[in-house]
Design a protein around this motif. Structure first.
Motif, PDB file in Angstrom:
ATOM      1  N   GLU A   1       3.370   3.814   5.541  1.00 23.16           N
ATOM      2  CA  GLU A   1       3.730   4.175   4.324  1.00 23.16           C
ATOM      3  C   GLU A   1       2.518   4.126   3.189  1.00 23.16           C
ATOM      4  N   ALA A   2       2.540   4.584   1.960  1.00 21.82           N
ATOM      5  CA  ALA A   2       1.369   4.845   1.433  1.00 21.82           C
ATOM      6  C   ALA A   2       0.740   3.521   0.989  1.00 21.82           C
ATOM      7  N   LYS A   3       1.589   2.446   0.625  1.00 23.15           N
ATOM      8  CA  LYS A   3       1.000   1.447  -0.015  1.00 23.15           C
ATOM      9  C   LYS A   3       0.404   0.533   1.273  1.00 23.15           C
ATOM     10  N   GLU A   4       0.596   0.697   2.287  1.00 27.02           N
ATOM     11  CA  GLU A   4       0.071  -0.096   3.293  1.00 27.02           C
ATOM     12  C   GLU A   4      -1.081   0.658   4.293  1.00 27.02           C
ATOM     13  N   TYR A   5      -0.951   1.919   3.720  1.00 23.89           N
ATOM     14  CA  TYR A   5      -1.938   2.803   4.824  1.00 23.89           C
ATOM     15  C   TYR A   5      -3.374   2.205   4.642  1.00 23.89           C
TER      16      TYR A   5
ATOM     17  N   LYS B   1      -5.173  -0.226   4.261  1.00 20.09           N
ATOM     18  CA  LYS B   1      -5.419  -1.409   4.843  1.00 20.09           C
ATOM     19  C   LYS B   1      -5.314  -1.352   6.462  1.00 20.09           C
ATOM     20  N   LYS B   2      -4.140  -0.590   6.876  1.00 20.62           N
ATOM     21  CA  LYS B   2      -4.208  -0.395   8.236  1.00 20.62           C
ATOM     22  C   LYS B   2      -5.241   0.353   8.949  1.00 20.62           C
TER      23      LYS B   2
ATOM     24  N   GLU C   1       2.458  14.118  -2.802  1.00 18.55           N
ATOM     25  CA  GLU C   1       2.102  13.023  -3.581  1.00 18.55           C
ATOM     26  C   GLU C   1       1.256  12.038  -2.809  1.00 18.55           C
ATOM     27  N   ASN C   2       1.460  11.961  -1.606  1.00 21.65           N
ATOM     28  CA  ASN C   2       0.335  11.258  -0.611  1.00 21.65           C
ATOM     29  C   ASN C   2      -1.203  11.851  -0.806  1.00 21.65           C
TER      30      ASN C   2
ATOM     31  N   PHE D   1      -2.494  10.396  -3.737  1.00 21.92           N
ATOM     32  CA  PHE D   1      -2.935   8.978  -3.538  1.00 21.92           C
ATOM     33  C   PHE D   1      -4.105   8.764  -2.713  1.00 21.92           C
TER      34      PHE D   1
ATOM     35  N   ARG E   1      -7.197   9.485  -5.007  1.00 30.31           N
ATOM     36  CA  ARG E   1      -7.524   8.764  -6.125  1.00 30.31           C
ATOM     37  C   ARG E   1      -8.174   7.435  -5.455  1.00 30.31           C
ATOM     38  N   GLU E   2      -7.576   6.958  -4.354  1.00 27.97           N
ATOM     39  CA  GLU E   2      -8.035   5.710  -3.721  1.00 27.97           C
ATOM     40  C   GLU E   2      -9.591   6.225  -3.195  1.00 27.97           C
TER      41      GLU E   2
END
Length: 407
Positions: free
Chosen positions: A111-115, A117-118, A137-138, A141, A144-145
């Motif tokens: 999932e995007a919020k954990e991606y 770091k993993k 939307e991914n 994301f 942006r990051e």
């Protein structure tokens, strides 16, 4: 390259050395060349391929390494997500250049919020965001990051050939218009997310000469710094004349550094050392040049697999150069013997001309001129044969592309 041209090139190189020695000692110049060669040898480049699941990331990993999806060592591909963790795929010839196949974002596992770091997002030099259809939307994301890390990303729209084929059914079909619509759709969505001048690359996996794959490589190259840029040029698939020219220019710099190192070895007054060291340097450098231009067995087999022809067809295009595996000390000795009359007389003449610079290091001067002369001639032959191989492969590329489009 003829002897007359070689004389001009060698004289110019000695003039360049003379200019360098106005502010540095010969030992300092040689030491710098040794350091430059070592830095390039150890320069790592890590490119991450990311994006939504099923977009064709693994196929792009293979394409950037000059491989098909079906040979040993290729990244695994499939209609469902096949990448479950970040996986490093070193270039098959230049192992310091690596393409990382990252798992698809947006799956239950990633999932995007954990991606971020993993997949160790901060570890890579640059990113290629891969999409095969709609902007998601991914994608937003990820863009942006990457911006937050102040790193480069490149937005790649894959499977363009599939989109073209589906649009061909329309009575008013225009391939140019279709491509422009795809590009505009992607650019407009990136602009909405703050990209002032977004670059979108449209790619067909099956024909790298079509659409934007060459432009993607040029852009990657231009955005990288010196050593990483050179590492990319050496590892690029030699599928265009422009790439071959860049490889040749990079190798010419390498040859100058190698010749200067040989100059230092030749200057050491130990009987037999200069010849022995020169042979080793020449063998290693010639093998390296062949591999840069894809004139080694492994590279030829990969190209033959990609184009779909017997490897002997490609071998038949090689007229002047040996394969990398055929370059031995015996081969180099034979080459030196054949070049002895012209090369030695020229070397002595040039070194005498540059006595103020090399007079006290005549052995080193002779070693520099001989090494430079032999390698420059070898490079011209290899570059010519590499163009012959590229042209031969291009004769069969349209048939391969058509075959794949119908599967």
């Amino acid at each position: 390259m003829g002897a007359a041209i070689s004389r001009v090139v060698v004289r110019q190189e000695l003039e360049n050395m003379k200019a360098d020695l106005e502010n540095k000692s010969l030992q300092d110049v040689i030491k710098q060349s040794q350091e430059d060669l070592k830095l390039l040898e150890n320069s790592a480049l890590d490119i991450a391929i990311t994006g939504v699941s099923g977009a064709g990331k693994s196929s792009l990993v293979n394409a950037l390494r000059g491989m098909t999806d079906y040979e040993k060592g290729a990244a695994e591909t499939g209609e469902v997500e096949t990448t479950t963790e970040p996986k490093k795929y070193p270039h098959p010839t230049f192992s310091k250049v690596a393409i990382w196949d990252l798992p698809g974002i947006g799956t239950s596992q990633f999932e995007a919020k954990e991606y971020l770091k993993k997949v160790n997002f901060k570890e890579y030099d640059c990113f290629i965001i891969v999409a095969s259809n709609r902007f998601t939307e991914n994608d937003v994301f990820l863009a942006r990051e990457i911006h937050k890390m102040r790193k480069k990303f490149y937005y790649v729209r894959t499977k363009v050939d599939v989109s073209i084929d589906s649009e061909k059914r329309k009575p008013d079909f225009s391939e140019e218009k279709c491509l422009e619509e795809i590009r505009k759709y992607c650019c407009d969505n990136l602009k909405k997310e703050g990209e002032s001048n977004p670059q979108v690359f449209l790619i067909s996996r099956w024909d790298l000469n079509m659409y934007d794959f060459p432009f993607l490589q040029v852009t990657l190259e231009n955005d990288l710094d010196g050593l990483k840029r050179e590492a990319l040029i050496l590892a690029m698939p030699a599928f265009s004349k422009e790439v071959l020219k860049k490889k040749k220019a990079a190798v010419e710099v390498h040859i100058r550094n190698v010749a200067l190192v040989s100059c230092g070895i030749g200057a050491i007054p130990v009987p037999g050392l200069s010849l022995a060291c020169d042979l080793g340097i020449l063998v290693a450098t010639m093998r390296h040049i062949c591999k840069v231009f894809g004139l080694d067995e492994d590279s030829l087999h990969r190209l033959a697999n990609r184009v779909g022809i017997p490897v002997d067809v490609l071998r038949s295009a090689i007229k002047k150069s040996p394969m990398a595996s055929q370059i031995t000390k015996e081969f180099v000795l034979d080459l030196l013997t054949k070049s002895l009359v012209c090369g030695t007389l020229m070397a002595v003449e040039f070194v005498l001309d540059f006595v103020p610079v090399l007079g006290s290091l005549t052995g080193g001067g002779l070693s520099f001129v001989t090494t430079f002369y032999i390698l420059e001639n070898f490079l011209y032959d290899v570059a010519e044969d590499a163009e012959n191989v590229r042209a031969k492969a291009a004769e069969f590329q349209p048939e391969l592309s058509a075959k794949k489009h119908t599967e």
